[in-house]
Design an enzyme around this catalytic site. Structure first.
Site, PDB file in Angstrom:
ATOM      1  N   GLY A  86       1.045   3.984  -1.730  1.00 17.17           N
ATOM      2  CA  GLY A  86       1.457   3.216  -2.885  1.00 17.17           C
ATOM      3  C   GLY A  86       2.887   3.542  -3.266  1.00 17.17           C
ATOM      4  N   CYS A  87       3.505   2.669  -4.068  1.00 19.73           N
ATOM      5  CA  CYS A  87       4.909   2.846  -4.420  1.00 19.73           C
ATOM      6  C   CYS A  87       5.108   4.054  -5.335  1.00 19.73           C
ATOM      7  CB  CYS A  87       5.459   1.576  -5.048  1.00 19.73           C
ATOM      8  SG  CYS A  87       4.447   0.894  -6.374  1.00 19.73           S
ATOM      9  N   TYR A  88       4.351   4.117  -6.439  1.00 19.68           N
ATOM     10  CA  TYR A  88       4.498   5.277  -7.332  1.00 19.68           C
ATOM     11  C   TYR A  88       4.193   6.584  -6.598  1.00 19.68           C
ATOM     12  CZ  TYR A  88       4.644   2.320 -11.629  1.00 19.68           C
ATOM     13  OH  TYR A  88       4.978   1.435 -12.613  1.00 19.68           O
ATOM     14  N   PRO A  89       3.073   6.651  -5.820  1.00 14.15           N
ATOM     15  CA  PRO A  89       2.772   7.905  -5.129  1.00 14.15           C
ATOM     16  C   PRO A  89       3.859   8.329  -4.137  1.00 14.15           C
ATOM     17  CG  PRO A  89       0.805   6.559  -5.264  1.00 14.15           C
ATOM     18  CD  PRO A  89       1.948   5.709  -5.747  1.00 14.15           C
ATOM     19  N   THR A  90       4.438   7.376  -3.387  1.00  5.45           N
ATOM     20  CA  THR A  90       5.490   7.752  -2.440  1.00  5.45           C
ATOM     21  C   THR A  90       6.566   8.564  -3.145  1.00  5.45           C
ATOM     22  OG1 THR A  90       5.138   5.833  -1.016  1.00  5.45           O
ATOM     23  CG2 THR A  90       7.329   6.826  -0.962  1.00  5.45           C
TER      24      THR A  90
END
Lengths: 349, 349, 349, 349
Positions: free
Chosen positions: A149-153
């Site tokens: 996911g974008c936030y997790p990256t």
């Protein structure tokens, strides 16, 4: 030269992926599909591709995809991917899934946060979490990539070195995240229309966002310990980019074996430490001590930029990525490059 | 003190109208309604009204509206107004309709441009086009006001003096119009979502927009001659405001009786002429020769600002209004003020 | 492989140019200079270039530039270019000038509109106006390219076929132009700060803009007749892109020889005509009849997109480009590609 | 009816102040001044005020101000206020200073963070910190108001009840603040131009911003203890509004006397507690448990909206204000209303 297909070509991530793959020297796009009323030439839907891509985009036809492609990108909403991926994998194809369906190893957590059944536990076990900086070797051999996911990256890359070095009080990790609107996808919704978002700013899904367990899962693996981050995402009135401001407490009570390593780390400065940790990474850039990244520096690139500084007992880490590139399509291509032993930056510069 | 109702309270124009009426010293809002799933306190839908307006908003209940209000604003999409207005008028209420339903006197034109039947020809005849600068005396006695469209308000005010003075070649009037996104209303539509409109700019409905016949109708009345303007609207990536750049040719071949008047007009300068034409108007401001208005100067106000200059055989007129105020809710309140002999600027400063 | 230098590397056009040249397979950037207090590593000024370009940027040192480069791009404000270009040309270098200094062949017009002396009449004569679609053959042999202005690039490409075919009443060409803010350059000025421009829209330099004589000069060459366009530029609250809406009258009274050609043209449809005119051009795309371009379709590309339709006696043409690409840096690279016989799209896809 | 003057009329806060005072029923604006090349009619500088305010704005003339006004607003940059305020106060005038000059009681802290001498220690002692919710009684009798900073207004109002009730671990208060661009003032600066800020987002002055000691000073008074908050401001690409996301730890080890009160507080829920704390305040609105404010709800109003929720050992508080209203001009008028016993909301609804 490999033949690839994109399922979900008309969403923001799909569109971005196509923009990259067109320029990729080792890739031929052979199949485009999406949820679509009737088949249309892709450049009629997106006139900017006129004269550069003139494939027809239709509803996904699994047989056709299998016969035309050896690698398939799934740029679909969650739940849609796990319906398609198994047939492709059973037919011997490789799959890079940009949805959340194969990211969370714990089925209950998936079902709680995504409010739907996890229906493919077989391939879930096999799926590799596609964060190259942590799992490059496994990605090389993978058949199914769960693209992060974008936030997790952003969050995981920002916290990995500090956790690896044991610098952080794991009981309290605060992630104040801000994302551009493309992160919400291309869908008709009153709360997404221009006049609602322009000149506004707000938090949403405060400490309940579905990317929170993904961050917890990955940080826990690094820390070898359960982690519960505090996570507040906000919506920025701009098209693309994620910036996260992360607040952690420095670890005070260290096990004897770690104390000297920890002291040494803080003596060198956290920036140096981070630079060393990521020195071989083509897409992570660490700022000098006291410098912090801005969205503008990463938007349009696959870079993840990180600034970190120690303020007494609080460490502040700021991290920025383009949510559609390093946070989605760019990272998916980076994973493909690793799987096929192409240069890791192919198509991404 | 009058009791008023607003039907369509949750759209952009309705919301704006309520913001004005709350501050209006002579008005009590007694009924709020809208297309809504279940009745809700209005300030729960729009938290900004908390502590200032705590009425419940429900589906319109005509009997209740009739018993509670003497004047009703219809801030509805076209076709919805003409279903409700007759009952209100039959019950002796006054109506200010912000939709297009009662604007076009020619039924065929309405049906062609709005692609629907005009179902209330009785009140259509009676309706007064609510542009105070042209029809103030009629508005005073009206029961039903057809509140003008946003683009037409700007275009007609910008052209009225030039046409009245016979300065313009009527065969060629070019209106290049630009509007903020709130003009499209509050509706879920993929083409209106933030990431589609932000950083984009485009023309739409090129020379086919439904406001074109409204402009033609009103200019024709002024000119005593059929008029066909060229009209190209564009969508600006901002919330509110309309700016129109208008190009007309100067009239060359004048009837003998008009030549001296025409010469005199051009000798004085067009700005002076316009200033005189509008000198008693509280909401029209004319720029000095060579100055042109900007959106920022009118947004948040009920003003219509106009700049005009003669460039040889071409006259350029630039006009700016706030589409939700002078172009909708503000003008509706101005009409109410005239109908009830309140000071014309009440609630509007 | 050629060695190139960029003078004015820190402006918007310079920055964009560098972004393109880094990816260009036949180019090595060997010198970067700009008005700058002290020499700095370029990626410290623009962190987004970190790890991709690490040259030092200093004040221009003509000798060094001459020894290190064979082609020099001047991305400077007007007046600065004509001070530097002659030395470079005298030393046998090739020059692509992005300023206005060598665009206007008529010195008086230049001096009137730019309010400064034209100081290099020698090379002014030799300079080739770098619009590939009209002057490709001359560009091939040129030493000095006057890279066209952003507004003129769009206007000339939009009008060239119509004028070439004699379809247009030359006495009345109206160009309503709208540009993103990067067109104003990177300079500290109160009227350019964010809060002034955001949520505003306005016309500026109404019919007096310095790009107007450039458009007139080029259209006059095509028409073989003096031309005076009406030109009103407006400022859009977005970063990049130009969209021009052009209104022309159809030519009525044609010389006998041209009548049949003209009729034939209108019979085929203007879109077909335009498609034929530009059929070999890699960077001009013509819309189908009734379709018009949007900014989004061209921003980030070197394309010029044109839509055209005949509305009775008025023809409407809408044209869109990215002002920093086809309107500046992209076109400069296209010119370089032509001069060096590289594929015309190298670095531009 | 009182006569007031505004020094610094052309900045964003001054402009906003004038917009409010024009509508205020008890105020007559008698003097406008600013740093300005030559005297100009104010509505020529800001055309939106045409027909509503036609005073001349000139360089400040202290004698004239003294003879024409009884209350003076100083909407100046810091250091400018303390040069003017003493003469006005010595002449018996009242002063509301919107700058930082009289906010910090500790001279050394002022001089460290503002990098300039504090030159008026006499009136510094007398100045009242103009936050009505905490200091209403003192404001009533004040001659000199130090109007609070924008970030501190939001932060202090958001934290005051939690600190007053002893709910918070004072050793760790994290304020992640985001502000619109008008907070930076109206000044020509390259980093403030539209193309730099639009589509960007970044942190600045990380944990070193000059508003940090102001927050510390006021929270310390409430807590009766030294406080050092962690404070990271960010710049939002929008015109106005501040939203702060605040993370505090719940207090664990309480003195015996406070334990029951603390338990009771958490039992009731934090929202209820906050509602009670502010129940008589006209401009503070507390959200129901689980709801958080958005910028849009407060922009254009003088409200401060607060949402608070307890997540285990972390409490998250989100607070929103309009930086130019409750964060500057609106609060200044609220202070004036209190000083003159006008209704507190006069001019502010």
């Amino acid at each position: 030269m490999i033949n690839v297909g994109i399922v979900g070509a008309t969403g923001y991530a799909g569109e971005e992926l196509i923009g990259i793959l067109i320029r990729h020297p080792k890739v031929r796009i052979t199949n485009l599909s999406a949820k679509i009323v009737k088949p249309r030439v892709f450049s009629e839907i997106f006139p900017k591709f006129k004269n550069t891509l003139d494939l027809v985009c239709a509803e996904p036809d699994i047989k056709k995809i299998i016969s035309q492609c050896e690698l398939v990108f799934l740029a679909l909403p969650h739940t849609a991917s796990m319906k398609i991926a198994p047939s492709l994998l059973n037919a011997g194809k490789k799959v890079i899934d940009l949805s959340a369906d194969y990211r969370l190893k714990d089925v209950k957590t998936y079902e709680k946060f995504y409010k739907t059944k996890q229906k493919d536990r077989v391939y879930l076990k096999e799926a590799i979490y596609g964060l190259p900086e942590l799992y490059r070797e496994k990605i090389k051999k993978a058949r199914l990539i769960a693209n992060p996911g974008c936030y997790p990256t952003a969050a995981i890359l920002a916290l990995a070195p500090a956790i690896a070095f044991g610098l952080v009080d794991l009981s309290q990790i605060i992630i104040d995240a801000k994302s551009g609107v493309s992160g919400a996808g291309r869908k008709a919704a009153e709360e997404l229309i221009f006049s609602e978002i322009n000149e506004d700013f707000k938090a949403y899904k405060v400490n309940t966002h579905q990317h929170m367990p993904e961050i917890n899962q990955e940080l826990a693996k690094l820390a070898n310990k359960l982690i519960n981050v505090t996570f507040v995402p906000h919506l920025l009135p701009l098209n693309r980019g994620i910036l996260e401001t992360i607040y952690v407490k420095t670890q005070r009570h260290l096990p004897a074996g770690r104390q000297s390593r920890h002291k040494e780390a803080r003596r060198q400065g956290l920036s140096s430490l981070y630079k060393k940790f990521y020195e071989k990474e083509p897409f992570v850039r660490i700022k000098d001590e006291g410098d912090f990244p801005t969205l503008k520096e990463v938007v349009g690139t696959n870079f993840c930029d990180i600034g970190i500084k120690d303020y007494g007992n609080i460490i502040i880490i700021i991290v920025a990525i383009d949510n559609l590139l390093k946070g989605a399509a760019g990272q998916a291509v980076q994973n493909m490059n690793i799987m096929y032993e192409f240069p890791e930056y192919s198509g991404l510069t």
